[in-house]
Scaffold this motif. Structure first.
Motif, short mmCIF file in Angstrom:
data_model
loop_
_atom_site.label_atom_id
_atom_site.label_comp_id
_atom_site.label_asym_id
_atom_site.label_seq_id
_atom_site.Cartn_x
_atom_site.Cartn_y
_atom_site.Cartn_z
N ALA A 1 0.82 -1.21 0.00
CA ALA A 1 0.00 0.00 0.00
C ALA A 1 0.85 1.26 0.00
CB ALA A 1 -0.91 -0.01 1.23
N HIS A 2 2.11 1.12 0.36
CA HIS A 2 2.99 2.30 0.41
C HIS A 2 3.28 2.82 -0.99
CE1 HIS A 2 5.77 -1.14 0.01
NE2 HIS A 2 6.48 -0.32 -0.73
N ARG A 3 2.99 2.01 -2.00
CA ARG A 3 3.22 2.45 -3.37
C ARG A 3 1.99 3.15 -3.94
NH1 ARG A 3 5.63 -3.23 -5.11
NH2 ARG A 3 7.57 -3.16 -3.93
N VAL A 4 0.98 3.29 -3.12
CA VAL A 4 -0.24 3.97 -3.56
C VAL A 4 -0.39 5.30 -2.83
CG1 VAL A 4 -2.71 3.76 -3.87
CG2 VAL A 4 -1.28 1.71 -3.90
N VAL A 5 -0.40 6.36 -3.59
CA VAL A 5 -0.55 7.70 -3.01
C VAL A 5 -1.70 8.41 -3.71
CG1 VAL A 5 1.88 7.85 -2.41
CG2 VAL A 5 1.11 8.62 -4.65
N ASN A 6 -2.00 9.61 -3.28
CA ASN A 6 -3.08 10.32 -3.94
C ASN A 6 -2.57 10.96 -5.23
OD1 ASN A 6 -1.64 12.54 -3.20
ND2 ASN A 6 -3.29 13.52 -2.08
N ARG A 7 -3.43 11.65 -5.93
CA ARG A 7 -3.06 12.15 -7.25
C ARG A 7 -2.00 13.25 -7.18
NH1 ARG A 7 -3.62 17.39 -9.48
NH2 ARG A 7 -4.84 18.60 -8.05
N ASN A 8 -1.80 13.82 -6.02
CA ASN A 8 -0.75 14.83 -5.84
C ASN A 8 0.59 14.18 -5.53
OD1 ASN A 8 -1.79 17.49 -6.15
ND2 ASN A 8 -3.09 17.08 -4.39
N GLY A 9 0.56 12.87 -5.30
CA GLY A 9 1.78 12.19 -4.92
C GLY A 9 2.03 12.33 -3.43
N ARG A 10 1.02 12.75 -2.72
CA ARG A 10 1.17 12.96 -1.29
C ARG A 10 0.88 11.69 -0.51
NH1 ARG A 10 -1.52 17.71 2.43
NH2 ARG A 10 0.21 17.80 3.88
N LEU A 11 1.67 11.44 0.51
CA LEU A 11 1.52 10.22 1.31
C LEU A 11 0.39 10.36 2.32
CD1 LEU A 11 4.25 10.10 -0.07
CD2 LEU A 11 5.19 9.05 1.95
N THR A 12 -0.79 10.46 1.81
CA THR A 12 -1.97 10.68 2.65
C THR A 12 -2.21 9.52 3.61
OG1 THR A 12 -3.26 9.79 0.83
CG2 THR A 12 -3.18 12.17 1.04
#
Length: 112
Positions: free
Chosen positions: A57-68
């Motif tokens: 899941a750490h390879r999935v971020v939001n569309r801004n590339g932010r680690l939400t």
DNA sequence: CGATTGACCGAAG
DNA sequence: CCTTCGGCCAATC
């Protein structure tokens, strides 16, 4: 016809297919699965993903590339740590050169 | 069972 | 840059 029961399963499968050193967004996964407007469900899928093992899941971020989602990991710095370990630089909780590391399932996996 | 929340997205002001 | 809103739907309260 949309099998939402399989939706979560598909999300996990896609996430597992994310190459090392690459990242993608919730929306892209949702779009790939045909539910572009249900990106939140991908987030929920990730929330349930912590019980699984093969879901990076750490390879999935939001569309801004932010680690939400970093706050949802066992350790706050776990997400950034893993990403940096794979060659991705993180700065201010955001992926550096996000576009460069971005991995679009609809392109890389694509449909036959 | 109704209301709220959430690891989102996009547009609008 | 920030806030607000609509949309979408499962899980939770």
């Amino acid at each position: 016809m949309k099998d939402y029961s399989n939706f979560f399963n598909n999300v996990y499968e896609v996430v597992r297919n994310i190459p090392i050193g690459r990242v993608t967004s919730y929306g892209s996964i949702a779009k790939f699965l045909g539910v572009a407007r249900s990106a939140r469900m991908v987030g929920w899928a990730m929330n349930q993903a912590h019980i699984l093992e093969d879901v990076p899941a750490h390879r999935v971020v939001n569309r801004n590339g932010r680690l939400t989602g970093k706050a949802h990991f066992a350790e706050i710095n776990q997400m950034q740590k893993l990403l940096e370990k794979e060659g991705i630089k993180i700065e201010n909780d955001e992926v550096v050169d996000f576009e460069k590391h971005f991995w679009d399932p609809s392109i890389e996996l694509g449909f036959d």
